[in-house]
Design a protein around this motif. Structure first.
Motif, PDB file in Angstrom:
ATOM      1  N   UNK A 133      -6.865   9.995  11.497  1.00  0.00           N
ATOM      2  CA  UNK A 133      -5.518   9.628  11.918  1.00  0.00           C
ATOM      3  C   UNK A 133      -4.843   8.831  10.797  1.00  0.00           C
ATOM      4  N   UNK A 134      -3.695   9.307  10.284  1.00  0.00           N
ATOM      5  CA  UNK A 134      -2.944  10.503  10.638  1.00  0.00           C
ATOM      6  C   UNK A 134      -3.528  11.754   9.985  1.00  0.00           C
ATOM      7  N   UNK A 135      -3.020  12.913  10.399  1.00  0.00           N
ATOM      8  CA  UNK A 135      -3.533  14.182   9.905  1.00  0.00           C
ATOM      9  C   UNK A 135      -2.435  15.230  10.047  1.00  0.00           C
ATOM     10  N   UNK A 136      -2.611  16.364   9.392  1.00  0.00           N
ATOM     11  CA  UNK A 136      -1.655  17.465   9.481  1.00  0.00           C
ATOM     12  C   UNK A 136      -2.352  18.678  10.063  1.00  0.00           C
ATOM     13  N   UNK A 171       0.849  -1.183   0.000  1.00  0.00           N
ATOM     14  CA  UNK A 171       0.000   0.000   0.000  1.00  0.00           C
ATOM     15  C   UNK A 171       0.885   1.232   0.000  1.00  0.00           C
ATOM     16  N   UNK A 172       0.885   2.001  -1.088  1.00  0.00           N
ATOM     17  CA  UNK A 172       1.734   3.190  -1.116  1.00  0.00           C
ATOM     18  C   UNK A 172       1.148   4.279  -0.226  1.00  0.00           C
ATOM     19  N   UNK A 173       2.000   5.174   0.232  1.00  0.00           N
ATOM     20  CA  UNK A 173       1.542   6.406   0.861  1.00  0.00           C
ATOM     21  C   UNK A 173       1.881   7.528  -0.093  1.00  0.00           C
ATOM     22  N   UNK A 174       0.882   8.220  -0.545  1.00  0.00           N
ATOM     23  CA  UNK A 174       1.040   9.215  -1.594  1.00  0.00           C
ATOM     24  C   UNK A 174       1.099  10.612  -0.994  1.00  0.00           C
ATOM     25  N   UNK A 175       2.089  11.402  -1.403  1.00  0.00           N
ATOM     26  CA  UNK A 175       2.187  12.810  -1.018  1.00  0.00           C
ATOM     27  C   UNK A 175       2.145  13.633  -2.300  1.00  0.00           C
ATOM     28  N   UNK A 176       1.032  14.329  -2.499  1.00  0.00           N
ATOM     29  CA  UNK A 176       0.803  15.051  -3.755  1.00  0.00           C
ATOM     30  C   UNK A 176       0.064  16.352  -3.475  1.00  0.00           C
ATOM     31  N   UNK A 177      -0.025  17.204  -4.491  1.00  0.00           N
ATOM     32  CA  UNK A 177      -0.827  18.417  -4.384  1.00  0.00           C
ATOM     33  C   UNK A 177      -2.314  18.055  -4.424  1.00  0.00           C
ATOM     34  N   UNK A 201      -1.901  13.399   3.040  1.00  0.00           N
ATOM     35  CA  UNK A 201      -1.290  13.220   1.719  1.00  0.00           C
ATOM     36  C   UNK A 201      -1.117  14.520   0.949  1.00  0.00           C
ATOM     37  N   UNK A 202      -1.839  15.569   1.310  1.00  0.00           N
ATOM     38  CA  UNK A 202      -1.908  16.748   0.449  1.00  0.00           C
ATOM     39  C   UNK A 202      -1.397  18.021   1.113  1.00  0.00           C
ATOM     40  N   UNK A 203      -0.647  17.890   2.199  1.00  0.00           N
ATOM     41  CA  UNK A 203      -0.078  19.051   2.878  1.00  0.00           C
ATOM     42  C   UNK A 203       1.372  19.241   2.438  1.00  0.00           C
ATOM     43  N   UNK A 204       1.710  20.456   2.056  1.00  0.00           N
ATOM     44  CA  UNK A 204       3.027  20.737   1.525  1.00  0.00           C
ATOM     45  C   UNK A 204       4.137  20.529   2.536  1.00  0.00           C
ATOM     46  N   UNK A 205       5.324  20.168   2.039  1.00  0.00           N
ATOM     47  CA  UNK A 205       6.513  19.998   2.865  1.00  0.00           C
ATOM     48  C   UNK A 205       7.284  21.316   2.930  1.00  0.00           C
TER      49      UNK A 205
END
Length: 246
Positions: free
Chosen positions: A205-208, A28-34, A228-232
């Motif tokens: 959970x989880x959340x930003x 299961x990938x964890x996706x970080x995207x806009x 997944x959609x919060x900027x770094x």
């Protein structure tokens, strides 16, 4: 044209990655995207969609705010109104909150940016926003009194009732402002972030979560957003995020 070309290349890459992940049922990938990329993944990438940590309904202000004590919230006295009703409620909003209003969508999908507007110009401002962002009249919006914020806010990645990592950020006229170094994260913000993590763990959970120290020195939670959609931002410990979905 460059923006269109860049978006097209991103969509092609996401589609190719989705095809590759479709053969990996054990992962299961964890996706970080806009947010724009997340919308594309939701529509067209079923394998990658498994890795999106973004529950739109749970991230609505009027839903998550019910899990937090009022003293922890920046917007503690907000009201909800449909976008199409804002212009006709200008006098009522002025009576409640004064001339300077804070306006944002109830959702976390950034249909328009949160902003300060003048109550006497609420009709003109919402008309311009509607044209610029093609906003539906039924979109629920948060309205509260505007507050002065410090230069730096802190973003906390929260999971399982605790802090995974955090990073400061500051916005200027041209976007993210890295010119002014952030001070060390205040202890009161870390304590408030832990309180928020514990309160929200049963909900999302989880959340930003984004927090600030207000003019009175009190920690305030500005908003929560999808994991997944919060900027770094610089200072983030990306390695700490690796084990979130392990």
């Amino acid at each position: 044209m460059r923006d269109l070309s860049r978006r097209s290349r991103l969509k092609d890459r996401l589609a190719a990655l989705d095809a590759a992940m479709a053969t990996r049922d054990d992962t299961r990938p964890v996706l970080f995207v806009s947010l724009d990329a997340a919308r594309f993944v939701e529509r067209t990438c079923p394998a990658l969609r498994r890795g999106l940590i973004l529950d739109r309904e749970k991230l609505r202000v009027h839903r998550w705010s019910g899990f937090l004590p009022a003293e922890l919230l920046l917007n503690r006295s907000f009201v909800l109104l449909p976008f199409g009703a804002l212009a006709s409620r200008a006098e009522q909003m002025h009576a409640l909150f004064g001339e300077r209003l804070f306006l944002r969508p109830d959702s976390a999908m950034k249909e328009f940016p949160g902003q300060v507007v003048a109550a006497r110009r609420l009709g003109a401002e919402t008309a311009a926003l509607g044209r610029l962002h093609h906003i539906d009249r039924e979109l629920l919006c948060v309205v509260d009194r505007a507050q002065e914020l410090p230069l730096h806010e802190w973003r906390f990645w929260l999971a399982d009732g605790g802090i995974v990592t955090c990073a400061p950020y500051a916005f200027g006229p041209g976007g993210v402002n890295d010119a002014v170094a952030a001070p060390p994260c205040p202890t009161v913000l870390r304590d408030a972030a832990r309180r928020a993590a514990l309160a929200l763990e049963i909900w999302e959970n989880p959340v930003v979560a984004d927090l600030v120290v207000d003019a009175g020195g009190e920690p305030r939670l500005v908003e929560i957003n999808g994991f997944s959609t919060s900027g770094f931002y610089p200072g983030l410990d990306a390695a700490a995020l690796d084990g979130i979905m392990a």
